[in-house]
Scaffold this active site. Structure first.
Site, PDB file in Angstrom:
ATOM      1  N   GLY A   1      21.513 -11.983 -61.692  1.00 13.65           N
ATOM      2  CA  GLY A   1      21.270 -12.038 -60.254  1.00 13.65           C
ATOM      3  C   GLY A   1      19.911 -12.575 -59.838  1.00 13.65           C
ATOM      4  O   GLY A   1      19.372 -12.182 -58.807  1.00 13.65           O
TER       5      GLY A   1
ATOM      6  N   MET B   1      31.292 -15.378 -62.259  1.00 12.54           N
ATOM      7  CA  MET B   1      31.937 -16.044 -63.394  1.00 12.54           C
ATOM      8  C   MET B   1      33.468 -15.960 -63.360  1.00 12.54           C
ATOM      9  O   MET B   1      34.101 -15.926 -64.412  1.00 12.54           O
ATOM     10  CB  MET B   1      31.407 -15.458 -64.711  1.00 12.54           C
ATOM     11  CG  MET B   1      29.905 -15.627 -64.893  1.00 12.54           C
ATOM     12  SD  MET B   1      29.364 -17.353 -64.769  1.00 12.54           S
ATOM     13  CE  MET B   1      29.923 -17.967 -66.357  1.00 12.54           C
TER      14      MET B   1
ATOM     15  N   ASN C   1      28.262 -22.394 -53.574  1.00  9.16           N
ATOM     16  CA  ASN C   1      27.990 -22.053 -54.979  1.00  9.16           C
ATOM     17  C   ASN C   1      26.749 -22.805 -55.439  1.00  9.16           C
ATOM     18  O   ASN C   1      26.439 -23.889 -54.915  1.00  9.16           O
ATOM     19  CB  ASN C   1      29.191 -22.490 -55.839  1.00  9.16           C
ATOM     20  CG  ASN C   1      28.989 -22.191 -57.308  1.00  9.16           C
ATOM     21  OD1 ASN C   1      28.575 -21.101 -57.689  1.00  9.16           O
ATOM     22  ND2 ASN C   1      29.267 -23.170 -58.165  1.00  9.16           N
TER      23      ASN C   1
ATOM     24  N   HIS D   1      25.137 -24.494 -58.916  1.00  9.18           N
ATOM     25  CA  HIS D   1      25.525 -24.907 -60.260  1.00  9.18           C
ATOM     26  C   HIS D   1      24.322 -25.548 -60.951  1.00  9.18           C
ATOM     27  O   HIS D   1      23.610 -26.362 -60.336  1.00  9.18           O
ATOM     28  CB  HIS D   1      26.690 -25.905 -60.185  1.00  9.18           C
ATOM     29  CG  HIS D   1      27.165 -26.338 -61.545  1.00  9.18           C
ATOM     30  ND1 HIS D   1      27.890 -25.498 -62.363  1.00  9.18           N
ATOM     31  CD2 HIS D   1      26.980 -27.491 -62.232  1.00  9.18           C
ATOM     32  CE1 HIS D   1      28.138 -26.130 -63.509  1.00  9.18           C
ATOM     33  NE2 HIS D   1      27.603 -27.338 -63.446  1.00  9.18           N
TER      34      HIS D   1
ATOM     35  N   ASP E   1      33.479 -26.426 -59.820  1.00 13.02           N
ATOM     36  CA  ASP E   1      32.190 -27.103 -59.615  1.00 13.02           C
ATOM     37  C   ASP E   1      32.366 -28.424 -58.863  1.00 13.02           C
ATOM     38  O   ASP E   1      31.802 -29.457 -59.214  1.00 13.02           O
ATOM     39  CB  ASP E   1      31.485 -27.323 -60.971  1.00 13.02           C
ATOM     40  CG  ASP E   1      31.202 -26.003 -61.664  1.00 13.02           C
ATOM     41  OD1 ASP E   1      30.925 -25.021 -60.961  1.00 13.02           O
ATOM     42  OD2 ASP E   1      31.272 -25.944 -62.897  1.00 13.02           O
TER      43      ASP E   1
ATOM     44  N   ALA F   1      13.994 -24.430 -59.905  1.00 12.24           N
ATOM     45  CA  ALA F   1      14.503 -25.308 -58.835  1.00 12.24           C
ATOM     46  C   ALA F   1      15.655 -24.625 -58.081  1.00 12.24           C
ATOM     47  O   ALA F   1      15.762 -24.736 -56.858  1.00 12.24           O
ATOM     48  CB  ALA F   1      14.957 -26.638 -59.424  1.00 12.24           C
TER      49      ALA F   1
HETATM   50  C1  GRF Z   1      22.607 -19.891 -62.576  1.00 11.64           C
HETATM   51  O1  GRF Z   1      22.116 -20.840 -63.488  1.00 11.64           O
HETATM   52  C2  GRF Z   1      23.590 -20.528 -61.643  1.00 11.64           C
HETATM   53  O2  GRF Z   1      23.296 -21.862 -61.369  1.00 11.64           O
HETATM   54  C3  GRF Z   1      24.890 -20.429 -62.390  1.00 11.64           C
HETATM   55  O3  GRF Z   1      24.829 -19.196 -63.052  1.00 11.64           O
HETATM   56  C4  GRF Z   1      23.468 -18.839 -63.262  1.00 11.64           C
HETATM   57  C5  GRF Z   1      23.297 -17.492 -62.656  1.00 11.64           C
HETATM   58  O4  GRF Z   1      22.008 -16.967 -62.888  1.00 11.64           O
HETATM   59  N1  GRF Z   1      26.002 -20.561 -61.508  1.00 11.64           N
HETATM   60  P1  GRF Z   1      21.504 -15.735 -62.046  1.00 11.64           P
HETATM   61  O5  GRF Z   1      22.503 -14.606 -62.263  1.00 11.64           O
HETATM   62  O6  GRF Z   1      21.421 -16.152 -60.621  1.00 11.64           O
HETATM   63  O7  GRF Z   1      20.156 -15.401 -62.625  1.00 11.64           O
END
Ligand code: GRF
Length: 225
Positions: free
Chosen positions: A19, A98, A115, A117, A153, A181
């Site tokens: 998160g 996920m 979303n 990515h 995606d 980023a």
């Molecule tokens: C991030 O790299 C995001 O782009 C991808 O999953 C990862 C989640 O990381 N969809 P976090 O849980 O926000 O640290």
């Protein structure tokens, strides 16, 4: 009208893991004048570390365990939508969520579901994007915030940020650079959406009135004006 502020957009954040993007959104929403507020953090996994981070920030959390629904994805998604609706959510941010979402869920939240990515889409859809970027030998990598469509995606791109790939990079070093980023891009994309400065036209996003300060958060910048 002077002195009248628009109500803040009520946002639900869907997570499955640590998160850190959710945290970036929480911090952005805490800033005075930010046009969105997080009404609910929702996870499909009760063990998601992000749930504790959200609770520490005083944000309401809920868990809808996908496992309890077996193969019945529509029922799982109905439970997600019910939890979001109960919290009054108007707009949904996927942040490391996920689970693939079906057409019914995507259409229920169409153009109100975004979303993040970890690649410059449409390159490197799916998992292990940093390893694949290194294997491909690209000089630029990055992240994308986009509206969600049924294909994985895929969907109109709101904001992207590019980062360099250095010859000495490991997967972890590159992932950390992209993640920094991501933490700039996601709050910016949410702000643009909440201020209704994103128009979807023919599956492309048009951004209105991007300031030089906002443009400086990303590279390459979106079209100005
Ligand atoms: C991030 O790299 C995001 O782009 C991808 O999953 C990862 C989640 O990381 N969809 P976090 O849980 O926000 O640290």
């Amino acid at each position: 009208m002077a002195g009248v502020t628009a109500p803040r957009l009520k946002v639900g954040v869907l997570i499955s893991g640590r998160g850190s993007n959710m945290q970036a959104l929480i911090e952005a929403c805490a800033a005075p004048g930010f046009p969105a507020a997080i009404a609910l953090v929702l996870s499909n996994d009760p063990g998601a570390a992000g749930l504790a981070r959200a609770r520490e920030a005083g944000i309401a959390t809920a868990v809808v365990e996908h496992r309890g629904f077996g193969k019945d994805r529509p029922a799982f998604e109905r439970a997600l939508t019910a939890a979001l609706e109960k919290a009054g959510v108007q707009f949904v941010c996927l942040a490391g969520f996920m689970r693939l979402l079906t057409e019914t869920f995507v259409n229920r939240w169409r153009d109100r579901l975004i979303n993040i990515h970890p690649s410059l889409l449409p390159a490197f859809r799916g998992l292990d994007t940093h390893r694949r970027a290194l294997e491909a030998g690209v000089r630029l990598h990055g992240c994308t915030v986009h509206f969600v469509r049924t294909a994985m995606d895929d969907g109109p791109i709101i904001v992207q940020a590019a980062v360099p790939v250095w010859p000495s990079d490991t997967e972890d070093a590159l992932a950390a650079r992209v993640l920094r980023a991501e933490h700039r891009c996601y709050p910016l994309a949410l702000k643009l959406c909440a201020e209704r400065r994103v128009r979807v036209e023919g599956e492309h996003c048009r951004l209105d009135g991007v300031t030089s300060q906002e443009a400086a958060l990303i590279n390459p910048p979106p079209e100005l004006g």
